[in-house]
Design a protein around this motif. Structure first.
Motif, short mmCIF file in Angstrom:
data_model
loop_
_atom_site.label_atom_id
_atom_site.label_comp_id
_atom_site.label_asym_id
_atom_site.label_seq_id
_atom_site.Cartn_x
_atom_site.Cartn_y
_atom_site.Cartn_z
N LEU A 153 0.83 -1.22 0.00
CA LEU A 153 0.00 0.00 0.00
C LEU A 153 0.86 1.26 0.00
CD1 LEU A 153 -2.89 -1.00 2.46
CD2 LEU A 153 -2.91 -1.03 -0.03
N TRP A 154 2.05 1.16 0.58
CA TRP A 154 2.97 2.31 0.55
C TRP A 154 3.48 2.50 -0.87
CZ3 TRP A 154 4.18 6.46 3.20
CH2 TRP A 154 5.32 7.17 2.85
N THR A 155 3.88 1.39 -1.50
CA THR A 155 4.42 1.47 -2.86
C THR A 155 3.34 1.93 -3.84
OG1 THR A 155 5.88 -0.35 -2.31
CG2 THR A 155 5.66 0.14 -4.65
N GLN A 156 2.14 1.40 -3.67
CA GLN A 156 1.03 1.79 -4.55
C GLN A 156 0.71 3.27 -4.35
OE1 GLN A 156 -2.29 2.60 -3.51
NE2 GLN A 156 -3.22 2.62 -5.54
N GLY A 157 0.93 3.78 -3.14
CA GLY A 157 0.76 5.22 -2.91
C GLY A 157 -0.31 5.56 -1.90
N LEU A 158 -1.22 4.62 -1.63
CA LEU A 158 -2.37 4.91 -0.76
C LEU A 158 -1.95 5.39 0.62
CD1 LEU A 158 -5.44 4.56 -1.35
CD2 LEU A 158 -5.35 2.53 0.08
N LEU A 159 -0.91 4.76 1.18
CA LEU A 159 -0.52 5.08 2.56
C LEU A 159 0.18 6.44 2.69
CD1 LEU A 159 0.58 1.76 4.30
CD2 LEU A 159 -1.59 2.96 4.39
N ARG A 160 0.39 7.11 1.57
CA ARG A 160 0.96 8.47 1.66
C ARG A 160 -0.14 9.47 2.06
NH1 ARG A 160 5.98 7.41 -1.50
NH2 ARG A 160 5.70 5.19 -1.91
N PHE A 161 -1.40 8.99 2.11
CA PHE A 161 -2.52 9.87 2.42
C PHE A 161 -3.05 9.60 3.82
CE2 PHE A 161 -2.24 9.64 -2.14
CZ PHE A 161 -2.39 10.97 -2.51
N SER A 162 -3.78 10.58 4.36
CA SER A 162 -4.37 10.40 5.70
C SER A 162 -5.56 9.44 5.60
CB SER A 162 -4.84 11.75 6.24
OG SER A 162 -5.98 12.20 5.50
N HIS A 163 -5.97 8.93 6.74
CA HIS A 163 -7.14 8.04 6.78
C HIS A 163 -8.36 8.73 6.14
CE1 HIS A 163 -9.96 5.04 8.15
NE2 HIS A 163 -10.64 5.95 8.80
N GLU A 164 -8.56 10.00 6.52
CA GLU A 164 -9.73 10.73 6.02
C GLU A 164 -9.67 10.85 4.49
OE1 GLU A 164 -7.88 11.66 8.64
OE2 GLU A 164 -9.41 11.11 10.12
N GLU A 165 -8.45 11.10 3.98
CA GLU A 165 -8.32 11.25 2.51
C GLU A 165 -8.58 9.92 1.81
OE1 GLU A 165 -5.04 14.89 2.27
OE2 GLU A 165 -4.36 12.85 2.67
N ILE A 166 -8.14 8.83 2.42
CA ILE A 166 -8.35 7.51 1.82
C ILE A 166 -9.85 7.19 1.78
CG2 ILE A 166 -7.96 5.02 2.14
CD1 ILE A 166 -5.17 5.79 3.30
#
Ligand SMILES: N[C@@H](CCC(=O)N[C@@H](CS)C(=O)NCC(=O)O)C(=O)O
Length: 248
Positions: A153-166
């Motif tokens: 999820l970090w590599t895909q990019g999702l974890l660069r965002f906050s929970h609210e943004e996800i």
């Protein structure tokens, strides 16, 4: 009679959990597609995706031939059995089907993994998926799996965002999909298509499971959305619908 001689297809997928065909949207999509198409099959529970030709689930074995990836499997069945669930769709509907599929499978599927496996809130429920692993090594194996999910999820990019943004991104995915949904009973109207299998895969895993998220609450609040999921389950998986009535 051997399986090869009987010509019965084998579907390899994660063991069922909750009252849905599968927690994995891809396994759920595949089995739903087979039920819509009326293709007889036997399920082989496989907690370990590494056994498949592409290291992922689902895959099938058809007369000794193993085929992986839900789309490739559908293509294979189209070619070998002449089944086309999408023959009635026009060009615009086919284009919509592709966009819906990309939204749910190439973006929203990561948000599902985030909610169900990465977050402790989700894993508290979905951890039962791993009950088939011997208890002595279960914490070690699930720890490894969750670390690899974090990396993914970090590599895909999702974890660069906050929970609210996800969460907001997941709701945006569904708003887009629902904007194209007919009044039913199926996504494109009277007849089911592959898109219904795709949608039910992602929707069942979100609204018919106990992981509480704002996305689940949003979808449950959308007119017709929960009813669609329950209708799909009732129509194609009546055995699960009955067992899920009191739980979903
Ligand atoms: N494009 C594939 C995706 C399948 C997929 O991502 N399966 C996941 C489960 S939801 C899996 O097996 N993941 C295990 C891994 O990547 O190690 C399909 O449509 O079948």
């Amino acid at each position: 009679m051997s399986d090869v001689a009987s010509g019965r297809l084998k579907l390899f997928q994660f063991p069922r959990t909750f009252a849905i065909p599968n927690l994995s949207p891809f396994c759920c999509k595949m089995e739903t597609w087979l039920r819509i198409a009326g293709v007889p099959y036997d399920v082989v529970d496989t907690p370990n995706p590494r056994k498949g030709p592409k290291g992922k689930l689902p895959f099938i074995e058809d007369n000794g031939l193993r085929v992986a990836d839900s789309d490739r499997i559908i293509d294979h069945l189209r070619r070998t059995r002449g089944i086309d669930l999408d023959a009635h769709l026009d060009e615009r509907q086919r284009a919509t089907a592709t966009l819906v599929q990309r939204t749910l499978e190439e973006h929203y599927a990561y948000i599902l993994v985030y909610n169900h496996v990465y977050r402790d809130d989700g894993f508290r429920h979905t951890g039962v998926q791993f009950n088939g692993i011997p208890a002595a090594i279960r914490p070690m194996v699930t720890g490894m799996i969750r670390r690899s999910i974090r990396k993914l999820l970090w590599t895909q990019g999702l974890l660069r965002f906050s929970h609210e943004e996800i969460i907001e991104a997941g709701i945006r995915d569904w708003r887009a999909v629902l904007a194209f949904m007919s009044t039913g009973p199926f996504f494109f109207g009277d007849q089911p298509s592959t898109t219904d299998a795709v949608i039910f895969g992602a929707l069942a895993s979100t609204v018919l499971t106990p992981t509480e998220t704002p996305i689940r609450a949003f979808l449950r609040g959308q007119p017709g959305c929960l009813a669609y999921a329950e209708r799909m389950r009732e129509r194609f998986f009546p055995e699960l619908h009955r067992s899920g009535e009191s739980r979903s």
